[in-house]
Enzyme design. Sequence first.
Site, PDB file in Angstrom:
ATOM      1  N   THR A   1       0.865  -1.282   0.121  1.00 26.34           N
ATOM      2  CA  THR A   1       0.167   0.005   0.070  1.00 26.34           C
ATOM      3  C   THR A   1       0.807   1.249  -0.012  1.00 26.34           C
ATOM      4  O   THR A   1       0.254   2.254  -0.483  1.00 26.34           O
ATOM      5  CB  THR A   1      -0.868   0.043   1.348  1.00 26.34           C
ATOM      6  OG1 THR A   1      -1.688  -1.379   1.225  1.00 26.34           O
ATOM      7  CG2 THR A   1      -1.968   1.250   1.265  1.00 26.34           C
TER       8      THR A   1
ATOM      9  N   TYR B   1       6.244 -11.882   4.348  1.00 23.72           N
ATOM     10  CA  TYR B   1       5.204 -11.282   3.806  1.00 23.72           C
ATOM     11  C   TYR B   1       5.086 -12.269   2.471  1.00 23.72           C
ATOM     12  O   TYR B   1       5.631 -12.084   1.539  1.00 23.72           O
ATOM     13  CB  TYR B   1       5.674  -9.880   3.080  1.00 23.72           C
ATOM     14  CG  TYR B   1       4.791  -9.112   2.457  1.00 23.72           C
ATOM     15  CD1 TYR B   1       3.517  -9.465   2.374  1.00 23.72           C
ATOM     16  CD2 TYR B   1       5.111  -7.778   2.044  1.00 23.72           C
ATOM     17  CE1 TYR B   1       2.475  -8.622   1.596  1.00 23.72           C
ATOM     18  CE2 TYR B   1       4.051  -6.983   1.318  1.00 23.72           C
ATOM     19  CZ  TYR B   1       2.900  -7.463   1.335  1.00 23.72           C
ATOM     20  OH  TYR B   1       1.879  -6.477   0.554  1.00 23.72           O
TER      21      TYR B   1
ATOM     22  N   LYS C   1       3.059 -12.903   7.391  1.00 24.07           N
ATOM     23  CA  LYS C   1       1.687 -12.361   6.940  1.00 24.07           C
ATOM     24  C   LYS C   1       1.155 -13.146   5.743  1.00 24.07           C
ATOM     25  O   LYS C   1       1.900 -13.271   4.769  1.00 24.07           O
ATOM     26  CB  LYS C   1       2.262 -10.758   6.464  1.00 24.07           C
ATOM     27  CG  LYS C   1       1.177  -9.976   5.802  1.00 24.07           C
ATOM     28  CD  LYS C   1       1.876  -8.666   5.143  1.00 24.07           C
ATOM     29  CE  LYS C   1       0.915  -7.548   4.669  1.00 24.07           C
ATOM     30  NZ  LYS C   1       0.099  -8.226   3.348  1.00 24.07           N
TER      31      LYS C   1
END
Lengths: 296, 296
Positions: free
Chosen positions: B44, B131, B159
């Site tokens: 993001t 991630y 994550k």
Amino acid sequence: MFSGLSAFPLTPLNEKGIDEAVFVRLIERLNAAGVDSVCALGSTGSYAYLTRHERLRVAQLAVQHAGDVPVIAGIGALRTRDVLELAQDAQKAGAGGVLLAPVSYQKLSDDEVFGLFDAVTRSLSVPLCVYDNPATTHFEFSDELHGRIAQLPNVASIKIPGVPADPEAARARVDLLRALIPRHVTIGVSGDAFAATGLNAGCEAWYSVIAGLFPQIALAITRNAQAGNAREATGLSGRLAPLWALFLQYGSLRVIATAAELRGLVATPCLPLPVKSLQGEVRQRLAAILDELELA
Amino acid sequence: MFSGLSAFPLTPLNEKGIDEAVFVRLIERLNAAGVDSVCALGSTGSYAYLTRHERLRVAQLAVQHAGDVPVIAGIGALRTRDVLELAQDAQKAGAGGVLLAPVSYQKLSDDEVFGLFDAVTRSLSVPLCVYDNPATTHFEFSDELHGRIAQLPNVASIKIPGVPADPEAARARVDLLRALIPRHVTIGVSGDAFAATGLNAGCEAWYSVIAGLFPQIALAITRNAQAGNAREATGLSGRLAPLWALFLQYGSLRVIATAAELRGLVATPCLPLPVKSLQGEVRQRLAAILDELELA
């Protein structure tokens, strides 16, 4: 520049930098062999892993040592801003053309990809080849989008990711795309396993991984296809089937880099970590295949 | 740092550079709301589109303005060499932890990804979150690989890209992964639509896109789930279903960036070309959804 055999050399490197002397030798080898163009900084040249400065240097070296062979330079990057800078650098270095893939992190829309090519082609004073390779960019071109982009100024070729194995289906695929693009835009096949079929089906160019290291065999396939000797081209390619099988399984970059290491044409390792060349049993298998095919 | 609500702010920018003043305001907003951590330079935060210098600057600003909220910094890049430099920069900037995705151009093998995490975790003096986001990295973690990487020093969290929609299946998914990793490694859910279900299923963290812009609603979901009010958490998330549908269709980055533009929280445009925020009818639809949900 965007027809015949375009050879994609490795950019030999390690974690400290680019092995410039060895890169120059690879370029001289391509010039001596008489390929129709050299594409520095393609996927095989690990463009996506290099800094702007490294890419400028590689483009300069390719132009300086390719003699009268035209040099195409890859200018792909995630961000339009960076692509515009790389396009300027490639032209300053003397590249006669550029290759642009819609590299993505966020999945791109057709509109975004068109916007990228629109901005870049406006900025160029050399011709551009559209690089369609969903395996690395994760963007799937529709034929409709190819048709729109091919109308942009300076677009001169489309590098397609392959053709169907069946000769009739391959010709139908090439004809379909051809009907959507201007006459001056060439279609070049990539995915070396598809090259003979693609050239026989009417592709004007072969954007070739194997030609970057072993130009002779790729030239033999290309010249036969260009002379209408479709069966000879297919037969020569068929002999390389064990190599194409490894390309499919491990990726052409790892295979060709390992072949270059095995043949002493580059130092070991020569790829940017985390990417590694082949090790163990498969490396030995490749060595045996190279011996059998007399590729050196 | 790797539990509770981790908010992923946008990095507002244009083709000239980063809008630092606006980024600082977004960070201050997160501090005021009381999120549990801020992850600057997540997907993001457009980390993949920024230069090393820009990323250092964003990490510094996040640390300077987050107050007592710990800051995690994304250090993903295509090349191990660059990831190691970014890890050093993040630590110098004062980040309390780092987030690392196996970004790829060439498709990576399990062995190559393990090698990346091995090299980076050895170099770190802060904890790392793995991630896992196949939609952007194009790498699919197996649970076996998660298990191996989670044993490396400094690995503190994973994550994950989502959980099944069914609560029982979600719990089974989280339990399966938990059985393969050390007790001190947390599991955090991402994919905002899955967050309530993931937290209810035992995920210790929510790595959240919406929290980067609208922290209050994300905090309400998180605090309810943490207090065992599973139904309330699910109900609050369910109200946001129209937003989750747009996330799925257009990508969460484009939707949250457009929301930020619509609410005047950033300048327009705020994304790195070729990526664009939503336009036309869908932009108007998003504006109506924000009004209806009273997100401001």
